[in-house]
Design a protein around this motif. Structure first.
Motif, PDB file in Angstrom:
ATOM      1  N   SER A  89       6.029 -38.260  50.331  1.00  0.00           N
ATOM      2  CA  SER A  89       7.048 -38.636  49.342  1.00  0.00           C
ATOM      3  C   SER A  89       7.939 -37.426  49.095  1.00  0.00           C
ATOM      4  N   ASP A  90       8.842 -37.180  50.060  1.00  0.00           N
ATOM      5  CA  ASP A  90       9.704 -36.003  49.997  1.00  0.00           C
ATOM      6  C   ASP A  90      11.188 -36.362  50.001  1.00  0.00           C
ATOM      7  N   SER A  91      11.488 -37.608  49.683  1.00  0.00           N
ATOM      8  CA  SER A  91      12.879 -38.053  49.615  1.00  0.00           C
ATOM      9  C   SER A  91      12.946 -39.266  48.692  1.00  0.00           C
ATOM     10  N   PRO A  92      14.120 -39.598  48.184  1.00  0.00           N
ATOM     11  CA  PRO A  92      14.237 -40.788  47.324  1.00  0.00           C
ATOM     12  C   PRO A  92      13.760 -42.059  48.023  1.00  0.00           C
ATOM     13  N   GLU A  93      13.942 -42.117  49.346  1.00  0.00           N
ATOM     14  CA  GLU A  93      13.546 -43.318  50.090  1.00  0.00           C
ATOM     15  C   GLU A  93      12.024 -43.472  50.162  1.00  0.00           C
ATOM     16  N   ARG A  94      11.290 -42.352  50.087  1.00  0.00           N
ATOM     17  CA  ARG A  94       9.829 -42.417  50.166  1.00  0.00           C
ATOM     18  C   ARG A  94       9.176 -42.008  48.841  1.00  0.00           C
ATOM     19  N   ALA A  95       9.928 -42.084  47.766  1.00  0.00           N
ATOM     20  CA  ALA A  95       9.412 -41.685  46.458  1.00  0.00           C
ATOM     21  C   ALA A  95       8.359 -42.672  45.955  1.00  0.00           C
ATOM     22  N   VAL A  96       7.488 -42.177  45.080  1.00  0.00           N
ATOM     23  CA  VAL A  96       6.441 -43.000  44.473  1.00  0.00           C
ATOM     24  C   VAL A  96       6.948 -43.528  43.138  1.00  0.00           C
ATOM     25  N   PRO A  97       6.960 -44.832  42.938  1.00  0.00           N
ATOM     26  CA  PRO A  97       7.396 -45.370  41.645  1.00  0.00           C
ATOM     27  C   PRO A  97       6.455 -44.937  40.530  1.00  0.00           C
ATOM     28  N   GLN A  98       7.012 -44.703  39.360  1.00  0.00           N
ATOM     29  CA  GLN A  98       6.204 -44.321  38.192  1.00  0.00           C
ATOM     30  C   GLN A  98       5.694 -45.573  37.504  1.00  0.00           C
ATOM     31  N   TRP A  99       4.507 -45.990  37.885  1.00  0.00           N
ATOM     32  CA  TRP A  99       3.935 -47.181  37.300  1.00  0.00           C
ATOM     33  C   TRP A  99       3.286 -46.849  35.961  1.00  0.00           C
ATOM     34  N   ASP A 100       3.388 -47.788  35.049  1.00  0.00           N
ATOM     35  CA  ASP A 100       2.719 -47.681  33.756  1.00  0.00           C
ATOM     36  C   ASP A 100       1.493 -48.578  33.809  1.00  0.00           C
ATOM     37  N   ASN A 101       0.373 -48.102  33.281  1.00  0.00           N
ATOM     38  CA  ASN A 101      -0.848 -48.902  33.297  1.00  0.00           C
ATOM     39  C   ASN A 101      -0.709 -50.204  32.521  1.00  0.00           C
ATOM     40  N   ARG A 102       0.307 -50.282  31.660  1.00  0.00           N
ATOM     41  CA  ARG A 102       0.509 -51.511  30.898  1.00  0.00           C
ATOM     42  C   ARG A 102       1.174 -52.594  31.743  1.00  0.00           C
ATOM     43  N   ASP A 103       1.780 -52.187  32.885  1.00  0.00           N
ATOM     44  CA  ASP A 103       2.349 -53.175  33.795  1.00  0.00           C
ATOM     45  C   ASP A 103       1.219 -53.950  34.464  1.00  0.00           C
ATOM     46  N   PRO A 104       1.451 -55.217  34.828  1.00  0.00           N
ATOM     47  CA  PRO A 104       0.391 -56.026  35.454  1.00  0.00           C
ATOM     48  C   PRO A 104      -0.235 -55.353  36.663  1.00  0.00           C
ATOM     49  N   GLU A 105       0.607 -54.748  37.537  1.00  0.00           N
ATOM     50  CA  GLU A 105       0.087 -54.114  38.738  1.00  0.00           C
ATOM     51  C   GLU A 105      -0.074 -52.608  38.574  1.00  0.00           C
ATOM     52  N   GLY A 106       0.321 -52.074  37.418  1.00  0.00           N
ATOM     53  CA  GLY A 106       0.351 -50.627  37.234  1.00  0.00           C
ATOM     54  C   GLY A 106      -0.989 -49.938  37.367  1.00  0.00           C
ATOM     55  N   ASP A 161      18.609 -46.241  38.601  1.00  0.00           N
ATOM     56  CA  ASP A 161      19.110 -47.386  37.835  1.00  0.00           C
ATOM     57  C   ASP A 161      18.239 -47.586  36.599  1.00  0.00           C
ATOM     58  N   PRO A 162      18.837 -47.670  35.406  1.00  0.00           N
ATOM     59  CA  PRO A 162      18.050 -47.843  34.182  1.00  0.00           C
ATOM     60  C   PRO A 162      17.173 -49.092  34.208  1.00  0.00           C
ATOM     61  N   GLU A 163      17.570 -50.087  34.998  1.00  0.00           N
ATOM     62  CA  GLU A 163      16.813 -51.331  35.051  1.00  0.00           C
ATOM     63  C   GLU A 163      15.653 -51.254  36.034  1.00  0.00           C
ATOM     64  N   LYS A 164      15.570 -50.168  36.796  1.00  0.00           N
ATOM     65  CA  LYS A 164      14.505 -50.017  37.770  1.00  0.00           C
ATOM     66  C   LYS A 164      13.535 -48.926  37.337  1.00  0.00           C
ATOM     67  N   ARG A 165      12.363 -48.925  37.934  1.00  0.00           N
ATOM     68  CA  ARG A 165      11.335 -47.933  37.619  1.00  0.00           C
ATOM     69  C   ARG A 165      11.725 -46.567  38.182  1.00  0.00           C
ATOM     70  N   SER A 166      11.486 -45.503  37.402  1.00  0.00           N
ATOM     71  CA  SER A 166      11.753 -44.146  37.891  1.00  0.00           C
ATOM     72  C   SER A 166      10.856 -43.856  39.089  1.00  0.00           C
ATOM     73  N   ARG A 167      11.313 -42.920  39.941  1.00  0.00           N
ATOM     74  CA  ARG A 167      10.583 -42.623  41.170  1.00  0.00           C
ATOM     75  C   ARG A 167      10.342 -41.118  41.280  1.00  0.00           C
ATOM     76  N   LEU A 168       9.191 -40.771  41.834  1.00  0.00           N
ATOM     77  CA  LEU A 168       8.705 -39.393  41.864  1.00  0.00           C
ATOM     78  C   LEU A 168       8.596 -38.898  43.303  1.00  0.00           C
ATOM     79  N   TYR A 169       9.100 -37.677  43.548  1.00  0.00           N
ATOM     80  CA  TYR A 169       8.961 -37.106  44.888  1.00  0.00           C
ATOM     81  C   TYR A 169       9.133 -35.592  44.848  1.00  0.00           C
ATOM     82  N   ILE A 170       8.701 -34.941  45.924  1.00  0.00           N
ATOM     83  CA  ILE A 170       8.868 -33.499  46.103  1.00  0.00           C
ATOM     84  C   ILE A 170       9.880 -33.322  47.229  1.00  0.00           C
ATOM     85  N   PRO A 171      11.097 -32.895  46.947  1.00  0.00           N
ATOM     86  CA  PRO A 171      12.121 -32.781  47.994  1.00  0.00           C
ATOM     87  C   PRO A 171      11.627 -31.974  49.191  1.00  0.00           C
ATOM     88  N   GLU A 172      12.020 -32.407  50.367  1.00  0.00           N
ATOM     89  CA  GLU A 172      11.556 -31.774  51.600  1.00  0.00           C
ATOM     90  C   GLU A 172      11.855 -30.278  51.628  1.00  0.00           C
TER      91      GLU A 172
END
Length: 267
Positions: A89-106, A161-172
């Motif tokens: 996960s070293d680019s926006p395309e391969r970033a990990v979404p920030q899931w919340d445990n309160r989400d159904p799949e989180g 996008d404010p309507e989408k989940r934030s995403r986490l990554y370490i730039p290459e």
């Protein structure tokens, strides 16, 4: 002075300076007039103390972010960072979404990304006590907070996008820097050696891949064995260089998912 309750008052810097000055003054008349030289000297002393405190805090932050602080990075935070690197996960395309445990799949998705991190932390720290579900998440979780405190700008949270989940990554461009940082920091653990770190990394990968189905379901699984093998070598090299230890002549082949290395039986 600050009232902290229950009849207790904390005397600040200025209050302590005034008390010290009054100890050397004649109080028989019930009042005291202080000269400019006395008040000026007290002011300079207060400013010097505040400056020392401020610079001390700044130095502490710099030391933490360069891997030179008195405290080592918490093992679970190191494990989480390595898991992000293993997932490429070293680019926006391969970033990990920030899931919340309160989400159904989180909950299940957070457990997937933390599975390897937990196993790594157990072997490195020798502490088998697992973290709570609240801690095993990428939204306000302890491990990510600690990792960002140490690695600062090298870990990016893309709000997007404010309507989408934030995403986490370490730039290459920071990948090698992060690996070197982790190697230096791990080398400061007196009870950790090359073989134990290698075993911890291998078992992180085994646990990560065993749970990768959840990540693949969300199309965020990007682990590639060749890259993971390179990551392993560079982390161990950084560790050995910081310790000034000779590297083993023959490096064991990392175990595949579902298999444990012989070294892991000793932990």
């Amino acid at each position: 002075m600050t009232d902290v309750g229950e009849g207790t008052i904390l005397v600040g810097v200025e209050g302590r300076l005034i008390l010290e000055i009054l100890m050397h003054e004649d109080l028989s008349d019930g009042h005291v007039v202080l000269s400019q030289s006395v008040t000026g000297a007290a002011e300079r002393e207060a400013l010097d103390l505040y400056r020392e405190w401020s610079s001390g805090r700044l130095v502490q932050v710099v030391e933490l972010r360069t891997g030179q602080g008195r405290e080592v990075m918490q093992a679970i935070a190191v494990g989480l960072t390595i898991s992000i690197l293993v997932n490429r996960s070293d680019s926006p395309e391969r970033a990990v979404p920030q899931w919340d445990n309160r989400d159904p799949e989180g909950g299940s998705l957070n457990r997937a990304i933390f599975a390897g991190a937990e196993r790594f932390a157990e072997l490195v720290s020798g502490n088998g006590r697992g973290r709570s579900q609240q801690q095993q998440q990428l939204v306000s979780g302890y491990a990510l907070t600690e990792a960002r405190r140490r690695l600062a700008h090298r870990i990016v949270i893309d709000k997007g996008d404010p309507e989408k989940r934030s995403r986490l990554y370490i730039p290459e461009r920071y990948r090698e820097d992060v690996v070197s940082f982790l190697g230096r920091d791990l080398a400061r653990r007196p009870n950790l050696n090359h073989d134990r770190l290698a075993s911890a990394f291998d078992q992180l990968v085994v646990a990560f891949r065993a749970s990768a189905g959840e990540l693949a379901y969300e199309s965020v699984a990007f682990d590639r064995p060749a890259d993971t093998h390179t990551l392993r070598k560079r982390l161990l090299d950084a560790f050995d260089q910081s310790r000034n230890e000779p590297r083993p002549l023959r490096e064991e082949i990392p175990p595949r998912a579902g298999h444990h290395s012989p070294a892991s039986k000793q932990d």
